[in-house]
Design a protein around this motif. Structure first.
Motif, PDB file in Angstrom:
ATOM      1  N   ARG A 170       7.934  -0.763  10.495  1.00  0.00           N
ATOM      2  CA  ARG A 170       8.281  -2.154  10.761  1.00  0.00           C
ATOM      3  C   ARG A 170       7.696  -3.081   9.703  1.00  0.00           C
ATOM      4  NH1 ARG A 170       8.097  -2.721  17.406  1.00  0.00           N
ATOM      5  NH2 ARG A 170       9.264  -0.801  17.813  1.00  0.00           N
ATOM      6  N   LEU A 171       6.478  -2.784   9.259  1.00  0.00           N
ATOM      7  CA  LEU A 171       5.887  -3.572   8.186  1.00  0.00           C
ATOM      8  C   LEU A 171       6.741  -3.497   6.929  1.00  0.00           C
ATOM      9  CD1 LEU A 171       2.078  -2.698   8.523  1.00  0.00           C
ATOM     10  CD2 LEU A 171       3.190  -4.857   9.105  1.00  0.00           C
ATOM     11  N   TRP A 172       7.231  -2.310   6.616  1.00  0.00           N
ATOM     12  CA  TRP A 172       8.018  -2.155   5.402  1.00  0.00           C
ATOM     13  C   TRP A 172       9.398  -2.783   5.524  1.00  0.00           C
ATOM     14  CZ3 TRP A 172       7.659  -0.722   0.375  1.00  0.00           C
ATOM     15  CH2 TRP A 172       6.381  -0.354  -0.051  1.00  0.00           C
ATOM     16  N   GLY A 192       0.819  -1.208   0.000  1.00  0.00           N
ATOM     17  CA  GLY A 192       0.000   0.000   0.000  1.00  0.00           C
ATOM     18  C   GLY A 192       0.850   1.254   0.000  1.00  0.00           C
ATOM     19  N   ILE A 193       0.567   2.125  -0.941  1.00  0.00           N
ATOM     20  CA  ILE A 193       1.298   3.390  -1.020  1.00  0.00           C
ATOM     21  C   ILE A 193       1.156   4.173   0.275  1.00  0.00           C
ATOM     22  CG2 ILE A 193       1.421   5.597  -2.250  1.00  0.00           C
ATOM     23  CD1 ILE A 193       0.300   4.104  -4.695  1.00  0.00           C
ATOM     24  N   ILE A 194      -0.028   4.163   0.845  1.00  0.00           N
ATOM     25  CA  ILE A 194      -0.266   4.983   2.018  1.00  0.00           C
ATOM     26  C   ILE A 194       0.450   4.435   3.236  1.00  0.00           C
ATOM     27  CG2 ILE A 194      -2.057   5.982   3.490  1.00  0.00           C
ATOM     28  CD1 ILE A 194      -1.982   6.979   0.611  1.00  0.00           C
ATOM     29  N   VAL A 195       0.552   3.102   3.358  1.00  0.00           N
ATOM     30  CA  VAL A 195       1.270   2.536   4.488  1.00  0.00           C
ATOM     31  C   VAL A 195       2.735   2.949   4.445  1.00  0.00           C
ATOM     32  CG1 VAL A 195       1.879   0.407   5.690  1.00  0.00           C
ATOM     33  CG2 VAL A 195      -0.331   0.606   4.579  1.00  0.00           C
ATOM     34  N   LEU A 196       3.285   3.086   3.238  1.00  0.00           N
ATOM     35  CA  LEU A 196       4.650   3.597   3.104  1.00  0.00           C
ATOM     36  C   LEU A 196       4.720   5.045   3.549  1.00  0.00           C
ATOM     37  CD1 LEU A 196       7.595   3.635   2.048  1.00  0.00           C
ATOM     38  CD2 LEU A 196       6.679   4.185  -0.206  1.00  0.00           C
ATOM     39  N   THR A 197       3.789   5.851   3.076  1.00  0.00           N
ATOM     40  CA  THR A 197       3.895   7.285   3.318  1.00  0.00           C
ATOM     41  C   THR A 197       3.531   7.697   4.738  1.00  0.00           C
ATOM     42  OG1 THR A 197       1.669   7.557   2.400  1.00  0.00           O
ATOM     43  CG2 THR A 197       3.517   7.922   0.916  1.00  0.00           C
ATOM     44  N   VAL A 198       2.797   6.873   5.478  1.00  0.00           N
ATOM     45  CA  VAL A 198       2.529   7.265   6.861  1.00  0.00           C
ATOM     46  C   VAL A 198       3.800   7.234   7.689  1.00  0.00           C
ATOM     47  CG1 VAL A 198       0.118   6.562   6.914  1.00  0.00           C
ATOM     48  CG2 VAL A 198       1.876   4.905   7.519  1.00  0.00           C
ATOM     49  N   ALA A 199       4.829   6.542   7.193  1.00  0.00           N
ATOM     50  CA  ALA A 199       6.110   6.551   7.881  1.00  0.00           C
ATOM     51  C   ALA A 199       6.950   7.752   7.489  1.00  0.00           C
ATOM     52  CB  ALA A 199       6.874   5.266   7.572  1.00  0.00           C
ATOM     53  N   ARG A 218       3.290   5.462  12.807  1.00  0.00           N
ATOM     54  CA  ARG A 218       4.502   5.615  11.992  1.00  0.00           C
ATOM     55  C   ARG A 218       5.442   4.432  12.204  1.00  0.00           C
ATOM     56  NH1 ARG A 218       8.895  10.451  12.982  1.00  0.00           N
ATOM     57  NH2 ARG A 218      10.576   9.590  11.732  1.00  0.00           N
ATOM     58  N   GLU A 219       5.608   4.023  13.465  1.00  0.00           N
ATOM     59  CA  GLU A 219       6.473   2.889  13.757  1.00  0.00           C
ATOM     60  C   GLU A 219       5.884   1.595  13.192  1.00  0.00           C
ATOM     61  OE1 GLU A 219       9.507   2.928  15.031  1.00  0.00           O
ATOM     62  OE2 GLU A 219       9.338   5.105  14.976  1.00  0.00           O
ATOM     63  N   THR A 220       4.561   1.465  13.249  1.00  0.00           N
ATOM     64  CA  THR A 220       3.912   0.292  12.669  1.00  0.00           C
ATOM     65  C   THR A 220       4.233   0.176  11.192  1.00  0.00           C
ATOM     66  OG1 THR A 220       2.087   0.380  14.248  1.00  0.00           O
ATOM     67  CG2 THR A 220       1.677  -0.781  12.187  1.00  0.00           C
ATOM     68  N   ALA A 221       4.043   1.275  10.458  1.00  0.00           N
ATOM     69  CA  ALA A 221       4.285   1.260   9.020  1.00  0.00           C
ATOM     70  C   ALA A 221       5.744   0.952   8.706  1.00  0.00           C
ATOM     71  CB  ALA A 221       3.884   2.602   8.416  1.00  0.00           C
TER      72      ALA A 221
END
Length: 483
Positions: free
Chosen positions: A183-185, A141-148, A178-181
């Protein structure tokens, strides 16, 4: 009142990010001498200039983002990324008309894997890498990247994460989004590097290994070969692909807990256990029929069956065999897998196992409630009680998904396509899978569709990738009414 200026700023930031993500393909353009470097540079320049203009025009505006702005931002971001992401295809001449370029780009970003290209191997190296990158970008997800990243720009992210992940689960690895995103990435990036290395050790050249690594972890299915994974007649490569497709279809929080040794948290997940059981059961059930109808040795038959099952369940869309050539009954069963989907919180598309599990459990408990009408019989997932609101949301999702499939199939037949092809095209687009049945089977592509059909199927891909409600809510009048 919707804060359009805040939305404009975020669109600008996303386009600037997209511009930088176009540049890694230049290394392959120069190395292979594919003469597509100017298309990538030009596309990146246009995206950056437009993005910078939007971002700095609204840089001093109020950046308060609510849930309403979150849904609008997610929907618009995928639209903007699709429109600007098609520029490398157009400027290089690899794809010469806009409907085809939009279809290929949307298919990439939504990790669907359907393609209009008749000769993939003739594509310039830089463009081919960008094609794989679109799937990797869209994978988690583009947004999951950008929330970080956006918090660094003074923009909050929790509303965007909610809009990007509207499913029934809300697990977080860390209380700060932000930390969630991040770590996922890191998990996503690490697994991508690992599978690319294994592909290279299995015999792929570095370019093919990287491309397949990107699209495997994205559960996208774009390949650098016309024959997809069937090109590599290697048991090692195909079993590696099976393992990592399965991992990519697993909730990434579950993978993270497994990596840090919290195996009780892994096995506590009812969805993961169901996902694992269904995959193993189908592999065992299909082994004998495929062996009988294919006429191949048992190991090859088992591998082909397992590969196709995992590929379809995880909505990856790689193929090593034509599953429509075995038997009509098997073809129907493979078609039904288009409606499974992987786990919530994975890179897979589709309905997701947790919704199926909730539906089945609730249906079973409903029989018990009929017999014991005064009994309080709660529905539990992972040991926790599922609220009535979530159950209603899931039931509505399943009903709307079915309605869209039926209506979409009718629309395709009205456009002049046979009913089998219409069913296959709509199911595979809405589920973000790639191959279907009819004229869009595992050995076919989508080039023969009319421009209007390609745009319609592109819309279904976006609708499925954003799990229906994120886009459909924009078509409701009350979404646009002022508070």
């Amino acid at each position: 009142m919707i804060h359009y200026k805040a939305i404009g700023k975020i669109m600008g930031a996303l386009l600037m990010l997209l511009a930088f993500l176009m540049l890694p393909g230049l290394a392959f353009s120069f190395y292979f001498g594919s003469q597509d470097e100017m298309a990538l540079i030009g596309s990146a320049f246009i995206s950056f200039v437009v993005g910078a203009s939007l971002y700095f025009s609204f840089s001093k505006q109020d950046q308060n983002i609510r849930k309403r702005e979150g849904y609008l931002i997610v929907s618009l971001s995928w639209l903007f990324m699709s429109l600007f992401g098609m520029l490398p295809y157009i400027l290089s001449g690899s794809i010469q008309n806009i409907p085809d370029a939009i279809f290929e780009t949307v298919s990439g970003l939504t990790t669907t894997g359907a393609s209009i290209l008749n000769d993939i191997e003739a594509m310039p190296a830089g463009i081919l890498f960008w094609r794989s990158m679109t799937q990797w970008i869209g994978g988690l997800g583009i947004i999951v990247l950008t929330v970080a990243i956006l918090p660094l720009l003074g923009i909050g992210g929790i509303e965007l994460f909610v809009a990007e992940s509207p499913g029934p689960t809300s697990d977080k690895l860390h209380p700060r989004i932000r930390e969630t995103a991040k770590r996922l990435w890191f998990v996503y990036l690490g697994l991508t590097i690992l599978v690319s290395i294994l592909f290279h050790l299995g015999g792929m050249n570095i370019f093919d290994a990287i491309n397949h690594g990107l699209t495997t972890m994205a559960t996208g299915g774009f390949s650098t070969k016309n024959a997809s994974m069937a090109y590599y007649d290697s048991a090692f490569i195909q079993y590696v692909a099976i393992v990592f497709m399965f991992l990519a279809g697993t909730n990434f929080t579950i993978i993270y807990f497994g990596l840090i040794g919290k195996f009780k948290r892994v096995w506590k997940s009812d969805e993961f256990k169901t996902y694992l059981f269904v995959t193993v059961f189908l592999a065992a059930a299909f082994a004998a029929p495929i062996y009988y109808y294919s006429g191949q040795e048992f190991e090859k038959s088992f591998r082909d069956g397992l590969f196709q099952i995992v590929s379809l369940i995880t909505t990856t869309g790689y193929v090593t065999a034509d599953y429509t050539s075995y038997h009509q009954g098997l073809t129907l069963l493979f078609f039904m897998m288009l409606f499974l989907g992987g786990s919530a919180g994975s890179t897979a598309g589709g309905i997701k196992f947790v919704r199926h599990l909730t539906f089945v459990k609730n249906t079973w408990l409903e029989f018990k409630r009929i017999v014991h009408p005064r009994a309080v019989v709660p529905l539990k997932i992972n040991g926790d009680r599922v609220t009535g609101k979530i159950i209603t949301h899931i039931m509505n999702f399943l009903l709307i998904y079915l309605m869209i499939f039926v209506i979409g199939s009718i629309v395709m037949t009205l456009m002049g396509y046979d009913i089998l092809t219409s069913f296959g095209a709509v199911a595979t687009s809405l589920g973000n899978v790639g191959p279907g049945i009819g004229q869009v089977g595992p050995l076919d592509n989508f080039a023969f569709f009319s421009p209007s059909a390609k745009i319609f199927l592109s819309f279904l891909m976006l609708l499925g990738r954003l799990e229906l409600f994120t886009i459909l809510i924009l078509f409701t009048p009350f979404f646009w009414r002022a508070n």
